[in-house]
Design an enzyme around this catalytic site. Structure first.
Site, mmCIF file in Angstrom:
data_model
loop_
_atom_site.group_PDB
_atom_site.id
_atom_site.type_symbol
_atom_site.label_atom_id
_atom_site.label_comp_id
_atom_site.label_asym_id
_atom_site.label_seq_id
_atom_site.Cartn_x
_atom_site.Cartn_y
_atom_site.Cartn_z
ATOM 1 N N GLY A 57 3.985 -5.212 2.793
ATOM 2 C CA GLY A 57 4.917 -5.208 3.934
ATOM 3 C C GLY A 57 5.771 -6.455 4.001
ATOM 4 O O GLY A 57 6.380 -6.878 3.018
ATOM 5 N N ASP A 104 -2.491 0.490 15.111
ATOM 6 C CA ASP A 104 -1.066 0.448 14.796
ATOM 7 C C ASP A 104 -0.648 -1.014 14.781
ATOM 8 O O ASP A 104 -1.124 -1.801 15.600
ATOM 9 C CB ASP A 104 -0.252 1.242 15.820
ATOM 10 C CG ASP A 104 1.160 1.518 15.322
ATOM 11 O OD1 ASP A 104 1.354 1.603 14.089
ATOM 12 O OD2 ASP A 104 2.085 1.646 16.146
HETATM 13 P P1 IMP Z 1 0.270 -0.213 10.093
HETATM 14 O O1 IMP Z 1 0.386 0.330 11.491
HETATM 15 O O2 IMP Z 1 -0.886 -1.163 9.953
HETATM 16 O O3 IMP Z 1 0.290 0.859 9.051
HETATM 17 O O4 IMP Z 1 1.562 -1.113 9.866
HETATM 18 C C1 IMP Z 1 2.877 -0.602 10.015
HETATM 19 C C2 IMP Z 1 3.851 -1.437 9.218
HETATM 20 O O5 IMP Z 1 3.904 -2.775 9.755
HETATM 21 C C3 IMP Z 1 3.486 -1.620 7.758
HETATM 22 O O6 IMP Z 1 3.980 -0.550 6.973
HETATM 23 C C4 IMP Z 1 4.168 -2.935 7.414
HETATM 24 O O7 IMP Z 1 5.543 -2.737 7.165
HETATM 25 C C5 IMP Z 1 4.029 -3.716 8.705
HETATM 26 N N1 IMP Z 1 2.792 -4.534 8.683
HETATM 27 C C6 IMP Z 1 1.651 -4.332 9.406
HETATM 28 N N2 IMP Z 1 0.725 -5.254 9.117
HETATM 29 C C7 IMP Z 1 1.272 -6.060 8.175
HETATM 30 C C8 IMP Z 1 0.790 -7.207 7.474
HETATM 31 O O8 IMP Z 1 -0.354 -7.667 7.615
HETATM 32 N N3 IMP Z 1 1.661 -7.755 6.612
HETATM 33 C C9 IMP Z 1 2.908 -7.304 6.398
HETATM 34 N N4 IMP Z 1 3.401 -6.232 6.999
HETATM 35 C C10 IMP Z 1 2.594 -5.606 7.902
#
Ligand code: IMP
Length: 190
Positions: A148, A68
């Site tokens: 993101g 996460d």
């Molecule tokens: P996840 O848990 O890796 O799916 O990340 C959750 C959310 O955090 C994503 O949907 C993005 O909005 C943000 N996020 C996580 N990692 C990144 C990154 O490397 N760059 C930009 N946004 C990120």
């Protein structure tokens, strides 16, 4: 060779992690016959990752890795944090960025950090590995790469955003890259 399932439907993450883990056989959810999306309802990255890893382990009985990630902004009391993906109410990157920039409009403290937690879970143990990259939030989006919040985050020591970096360049310094490195080191002992 130890079989481990990666608790994500995100093909990008699978492609990124798989080549690095030579000591184990990494399986996708599809490969273990699961078509599930575990909701991330907890209030910390560790709890969310553990929730996913445990749920998948309970469904298939195979050791599991889950992750996460999110963006924590100091002036916003560490928001969006675990709510990064749906901060604006939808999974729309542009709307999420707009909301953050609007909330940061009059803030002089632009400090932020990206965090990733990767969890390994099996019937005997639970381990977690954290990667953090510190930086600042820009006043407007810059750059086209990535996803993101990449266009509004400049890592410390750089004069460009994550979105102005190649994937290779970003992986070397990113929160996710750091957490994966620790996970890889953990699997070296297998
Ligand atoms: P996840 O848990 O890796 O799916 O990340 C959750 C959310 O955090 C994503 O949907 C993005 O909005 C943000 N996020 C996580 N990692 C990144 C990154 O490397 N760059 C930009 N946004 C990120």
């Amino acid at each position: 060779m130890l079989k481990v399932v990666l608790a994500t439907n995100n093909l990008h993450k699978i492609e990124e992690i798989k080549p690095l883990l030579s000591k184990i056989e990494l399986l996708t959810l599809k490969e273990v016959g699961l078509d599930v999306d575990i909701p991330e309802t907890a209030e910390t990255f560790v709890q969310n990752a553990l929730l996913k890893a445990k749920s998948i382990f309970n469904l298939c009985g195979i050791p599991c890795i889950a992750d996460d990630s999110g963006l924590e902004i100091t002036a916003l009391n560490n928001r969006p944090g675990v709510h990064s993906a749906y901060y604006s109410g939808s999974r729309d990157n542009q709307k999420n960025i707009e909301k953050v920039l609007q909330e940061m409009q009059n803030e002089t403290n632009r400090k932020a950090r990206f965090k990733t937690v990767m969890v390994y879970y099996d019937e005997n143990s639970f381990r977690y590995f954290e990667g953090i990259t510190y930086g600042i939030i820009t006043k407007e989006p810059i750059g086209e790469q990535g996803f993101g919040y990449d266009p509004i985050f400049i890592p410390d020591g750089y004069d460009k955003t994550y979105a102005q970096m190649t994937l290779d360049e970003k992986n070397k310094i990113s929160h996710r890259g750091k957490a994966i490195k620790k996970l890889v080191e953990f699997f070296e002992q297998f």
